[in-house]
Design an enzyme around this catalytic site. Structure first.
Site, PDB file in Angstrom:
ATOM      1  N   HIS A 140     -66.819 -20.742 -13.619  1.00 54.87           N
ATOM      2  CA  HIS A 140     -67.378 -21.576 -14.131  1.00 54.87           C
ATOM      3  C   HIS A 140     -67.170 -22.497 -15.209  1.00 54.87           C
ATOM      4  O   HIS A 140     -66.733 -22.452 -16.087  1.00 54.87           O
ATOM      5  CB  HIS A 140     -69.134 -21.085 -14.442  1.00 54.87           C
ATOM      6  CG  HIS A 140     -70.310 -21.916 -14.220  1.00 54.87           C
ATOM      7  ND1 HIS A 140     -70.686 -22.674 -15.179  1.00 54.87           N
ATOM      8  CD2 HIS A 140     -71.068 -22.597 -13.425  1.00 54.87           C
ATOM      9  CE1 HIS A 140     -71.780 -23.600 -14.688  1.00 54.87           C
ATOM     10  NE2 HIS A 140     -71.462 -23.195 -13.647  1.00 54.87           N
ATOM     11  N   PRO A 141     -67.462 -23.774 -15.057  1.00 55.77           N
ATOM     12  CA  PRO A 141     -67.167 -24.467 -15.822  1.00 55.77           C
ATOM     13  C   PRO A 141     -67.691 -25.379 -17.422  1.00 55.77           C
ATOM     14  O   PRO A 141     -66.952 -26.299 -17.998  1.00 55.77           O
ATOM     15  CB  PRO A 141     -66.361 -25.420 -15.084  1.00 55.77           C
ATOM     16  CG  PRO A 141     -67.657 -25.724 -13.955  1.00 55.77           C
ATOM     17  CD  PRO A 141     -67.793 -24.387 -13.284  1.00 55.77           C
ATOM     18  N   CYS A 142     -68.814 -24.067 -17.739  1.00 50.26           N
ATOM     19  CA  CYS A 142     -69.720 -25.323 -18.421  1.00 50.26           C
ATOM     20  C   CYS A 142     -68.673 -24.477 -20.068  1.00 50.26           C
ATOM     21  O   CYS A 142     -70.039 -25.981 -20.428  1.00 50.26           O
ATOM     22  CB  CYS A 142     -70.910 -23.658 -18.361  1.00 50.26           C
ATOM     23  SG  CYS A 142     -70.654 -22.508 -18.792  1.00 50.26           S
ATOM     24  N   LYS A 143     -67.825 -24.264 -20.619  1.00 51.70           N
ATOM     25  CA  LYS A 143     -67.427 -24.314 -21.753  1.00 51.70           C
ATOM     26  C   LYS A 143     -66.321 -24.133 -21.298  1.00 51.70           C
ATOM     27  O   LYS A 143     -65.732 -24.606 -22.366  1.00 51.70           O
ATOM     28  CB  LYS A 143     -67.558 -22.907 -21.905  1.00 51.70           C
ATOM     29  CG  LYS A 143     -69.118 -22.636 -22.117  1.00 51.70           C
ATOM     30  CD  LYS A 143     -69.327 -22.929 -23.619  1.00 51.70           C
ATOM     31  CE  LYS A 143     -71.401 -22.732 -23.679  1.00 51.70           C
ATOM     32  NZ  LYS A 143     -71.409 -23.476 -25.396  1.00 51.70           N
TER      33      LYS A 143
END
Length: 362
Positions: free
Chosen positions: A244-247
């Site tokens: 997941h690219p959230c960070k």
């Protein structure tokens, strides 16, 4: 949780695309910068290639036809990771928080949910020195290193004759731990960063069931940072493990800042004559290794090789401007077209069993 992530991600795909570059300020990139970084990756490492959506109705309008995503195939993975995995040789784990020193210690995976786990700590040479226990005689002379108990042959080990053991070749093949992965890199307009997708295969080249891909993910990331998603550019809804690219942007910004600081320090040492030709720097300074290049828009030539600095154990390679490309005041360690090279090194911390460097051999 996985279902919630998937639903939100599908809605976020309709986010309006921004073409304003904020690479240096927050680590995010535009679709144009993603294409430039992909061109650099494909040119520098031919194991990577651009691919188109299938069918074409799956194309993203903000990316060129034929350059919808990046792919590399046959990446080896020789071992499984259990929940207690902490890097090779029992290395410690550290968490990299936003704006935090990548070498910081004193954290555990559960201390900071927003951080990223970095596996590895104690170097092999340090571990060897810890085992190197010797005696000192009355004259002060150091004696020979005593054999470790593990080094002393066990009589029971000599009883079995390997040639006398009948092995079942079918069983050996079935239990083989070797897997291969196809790795995809797509662009996410909501987070304005790349996103990694993994599709695994057993040693027999049979597709790996999606839930078994989690065996190759560091335990703290399972179902939290890594989820099973449909690849957005295929119509047959193939489930893949996705990071997941959230960070992604915040961690990349941290790496950019630290690399720039290391490059600046190196330049100051060079001006003061404190650097020794041919000497290897340590720490972040060791990551900075100068090399010549031209602009990515110059199609006559790009790069001859990627040179790694540091003490031999450094994982990150910091890239810099040619003097003709920018003035010294504007010099940065990592350009936007080199983004994906560093991004893949960062992603390797989530899947240390997958040999990402295999895709980046010159």
């Amino acid at each position: 949780m996985n279902f919630l992530h998937s639903t939100l991600d599908r809605l976020r795909e309709f986010t309006p695309v921004s073409n304003t570059s904020t690479f240096r300020t927050n680590g995010q990139i535009t679709p144009e910068e993603f294409v430039a970084a992909g061109d650099y990756l494909v040119f520098k490492f031919p194991t990577w290639s651009w691919a188109d959506a299938s069918p074409t109705s799956k194309r993203a309008s903000y990316l060129p036809a034929g350059k919808q995503f990046l792919v590399t195939r046959g990446v080896p993975c020789h071992r499984r990771l259990d929940d207690d995995f902490a890097g090779e040789a029992g290395h410690d784990e550290t968490v990299v928080g936003d704006g935090e020193d990548f070498r910081g210690t004193g954290h555990s995976p559960g201390d900071d949910e927003d951080g990223w786990l970095r596996t590895g700590g104690l170097a092999a040479s340090q571990e060897a020195r810890a085992r190197d226990v010797r005696t000192v005689d009355e004259s002060g002379e150091m004696g020979e290193r005593e054999d470790d108990e593990d080094d002393i042959p066990d009589m029971e080990d000599e009883d079995d004759d390997d040639e006398a053991i009948i092995r079942d070749p079918k069983a050996d093949n079935a239990n083989s731990s070797r897997r291969t992965y196809t790795i995809y890199i797509a662009y996410t307009p909501y987070y304005r960063t790349p996103r990694l997708y993994l599709s695994g295969y057993l040693s027999s080249s049979q597709p790996l069931p999606p839930h078994l891909m989690m065996e190759d993910i560091v335990g703290d990331y399972k179902d939290k940072t890594v989820t099973l998603e449909d690849f957005p550019y295929f119509s047959n809804n193939i489930k893949m493990a996705s990071i997941h690219p959230c960070k992604h942007a915040s961690v990349m910004k941290t790496l950019l800042d630290r690399a720039d600081a290391a490059l600046k320090l190196r330049r100051e040492k060079q001006k003061q004559g404190k650097t020794v030709p041919g000497a290897k720097d340590t720490g972040m300074e060791g990551l900075v290794d100068d090399f010549e290049k031209t602009k990515i828009s110059d199609k006559k030539a790009m790069l001859e090789g990627l040179k790694a600095g540091g003490n031999g154990n450094d994982e990150w390679e910091v890239l810099q401007h040619d003097q003709d490309f920018a003035s010294e005041e504007e010099e940065v360690a990592i350009r936007v077209d080199q983004y994906l090279v560093v991004f893949l090194k960062f992603m390797a911390s989530v899947t240390p069993g997958i040999e990402h460097d295999f895709t980046m051999g010159v």
